[in-house]
Design a protein around this motif. Structure first.
Motif, mmCIF file in Angstrom:
data_model
loop_
_atom_site.group_PDB
_atom_site.id
_atom_site.type_symbol
_atom_site.label_atom_id
_atom_site.label_comp_id
_atom_site.label_asym_id
_atom_site.label_seq_id
_atom_site.Cartn_x
_atom_site.Cartn_y
_atom_site.Cartn_z
ATOM 1 N N LYS A 157 0.823 -1.209 0.000
ATOM 2 C CA LYS A 157 0.000 0.000 0.000
ATOM 3 C C LYS A 157 0.856 1.257 0.000
ATOM 4 O O LYS A 157 0.532 2.257 -0.654
ATOM 5 C CB LYS A 157 -0.919 0.015 1.228
ATOM 6 C CG LYS A 157 -2.073 -0.958 1.167
ATOM 7 C CD LYS A 157 -2.893 -0.837 2.446
ATOM 8 C CE LYS A 157 -4.074 -1.773 2.437
ATOM 9 N NZ LYS A 157 -4.856 -1.671 3.684
ATOM 10 N N LEU A 174 -13.544 -6.273 -2.330
ATOM 11 C CA LEU A 174 -13.050 -5.840 -1.024
ATOM 12 C C LEU A 174 -11.651 -5.249 -1.102
ATOM 13 O O LEU A 174 -11.342 -4.262 -0.435
ATOM 14 C CB LEU A 174 -13.067 -7.019 -0.043
ATOM 15 C CG LEU A 174 -14.447 -7.612 0.262
ATOM 16 C CD1 LEU A 174 -14.318 -8.756 1.269
ATOM 17 C CD2 LEU A 174 -15.393 -6.541 0.798
ATOM 18 N N GLY A 175 -10.771 -5.849 -1.921
ATOM 19 C CA GLY A 175 -9.425 -5.316 -2.049
ATOM 20 C C GLY A 175 -9.426 -3.921 -2.638
ATOM 21 O O GLY A 175 -8.692 -3.038 -2.187
ATOM 22 N N ASP A 178 -10.674 -1.535 -0.062
ATOM 23 C CA ASP A 178 -9.628 -1.314 0.934
ATOM 24 C C ASP A 178 -8.674 -0.224 0.460
ATOM 25 O O ASP A 178 -8.366 0.720 1.204
ATOM 26 C CB ASP A 178 -8.881 -2.620 1.168
ATOM 27 C CG ASP A 178 -7.731 -2.474 2.144
ATOM 28 O OD1 ASP A 178 -7.946 -1.901 3.228
ATOM 29 O OD2 ASP A 178 -6.618 -2.931 1.835
ATOM 30 N N GLU A 179 -8.220 -0.324 -0.784
ATOM 31 C CA GLU A 179 -7.310 0.674 -1.322
ATOM 32 C C GLU A 179 -7.991 2.036 -1.425
ATOM 33 O O GLU A 179 -7.379 3.076 -1.130
ATOM 34 C CB GLU A 179 -6.815 0.239 -2.708
ATOM 35 C CG GLU A 179 -6.012 -1.040 -2.713
ATOM 36 C CD GLU A 179 -4.665 -0.910 -2.016
ATOM 37 O OE1 GLU A 179 -4.284 0.222 -1.649
ATOM 38 O OE2 GLU A 179 -3.985 -1.934 -1.848
ATOM 39 N N GLU A 182 -8.400 3.550 2.093
ATOM 40 C CA GLU A 182 -7.075 3.905 2.589
ATOM 41 C C GLU A 182 -6.652 5.260 2.008
ATOM 42 O O GLU A 182 -6.180 6.144 2.722
ATOM 43 C CB GLU A 182 -6.063 2.830 2.185
ATOM 44 C CG GLU A 182 -4.638 3.147 2.566
ATOM 45 C CD GLU A 182 -4.216 2.509 3.871
ATOM 46 O OE1 GLU A 182 -3.109 2.823 4.329
ATOM 47 O OE2 GLU A 182 -4.995 1.715 4.430
#
Length: 249
Positions: A157, A174-175, A178-179, A182
């Protein structure tokens, strides 16, 4: 003779910066354990050793990407099938980013990531893939020119943000979420500045945007201005313009 338990109570040993007392005192010295070739290999799974692995991943990532020109990170689902409108949009975005003077960074996997890498490569630009070790084998797609595989998500990340000037986020799972969150958190808290974020695909992202506005912001969990941290569009040219306009190129 003194009581062994009382002696143990006051026993202490310093091991570098670490102080151990009582039952936490370990026999021998650090050098002895380093030079001792006998015993099992469990030491490679200890937290101190993991720190060294984490450090090495940062070093390898920084070394591989330090000379990368201005770049944009493109995220999206690994499950996006070739030939679908989303896949074709990824190709067009990758090409348009290169035409605008940027390298393209993705997670290096299949699907939308592969599409953006493919577009960047076909346009003659630099196509970067930052992979991640997963329980199932994924590997880097064949359109990656510079590839780095990571063990740890948080190291990966860091690379996405440090070496990119902005994010384009295609429909994903979901990934991808998440990014996205973030990046939004880093911008909201001022950890990164001049970092545009574009969500591509109004139909896909509209439900999330509605929830943020009508629930999160409405209940005071975020501010109205937080909705200005990102843009939503269906147009490739607009997406590229929005994500690159603050870079100064």
């Amino acid at each position: 003779m003194g009581n062994p338990e009382n002696a143990r109570e006051f026993e202490e040993r310093r091991q570098g910066p670490v102080l151990r007392r009582r039952e936490q005192v370990q026999p021998g010295t650090t050098d002895q354990r380093l030079l001792d070739t006998e015993g099992d290999s469990e030491w490679v799974h200890t937290d101190p050793w993991r720190v060294m692995r984490i450090q090495s991943e940062f070093v390898e990532g920084f070394g591989a990407l330090a000379e990368l020109p201005s770049a944009i990170s493109v995220f999206g689902s690994a499950r996006t099938a070739p030939g679908t409108p989303e896949y074709e949009a990824g190709i067009r975005i990758g090409k348009a980013l290169v035409d605008a003077g940027f390298a393209v960074i993705t997670g290096g996997g299949p699907g939308a990531m592969e599409a953006a890498n493919k577009g960047a490569r076909e346009a003659g630009g630099i196509s970067v893939g930052l992979g991640i070790e997963l329980p199932f084998e994924q590997g880097l797609n064949p359109h990656v020119d510079i590839g780095v595989n990571f063990r740890y998500f948080f190291v990966r990340k860091t690379m996405f943000v440090k070496y990119a000037s902005g994010f384009v986020v295609l429909p994903g799972g979901l990934g991808t979420l998440d990014e996205l969150f973030e990046a939004l958190t880093l911008v909201q808290t001022g950890k990164v500045t001049r970092f545009p974020i574009v969500l591509f695909g109004t139909e896909y992202w509209s439900g999330l945007v509605d929830w943020l506005r009508d629930t999160v912001v409405a209940q005071g969990k975020a501010s109205e201005r937080d909705l200005l941290l990102f843009h939503v569009t269906d147009d490739v040219e607009e997406a590229v313009s929005l994500v690159t306009k603050e870079t100064g190129l």
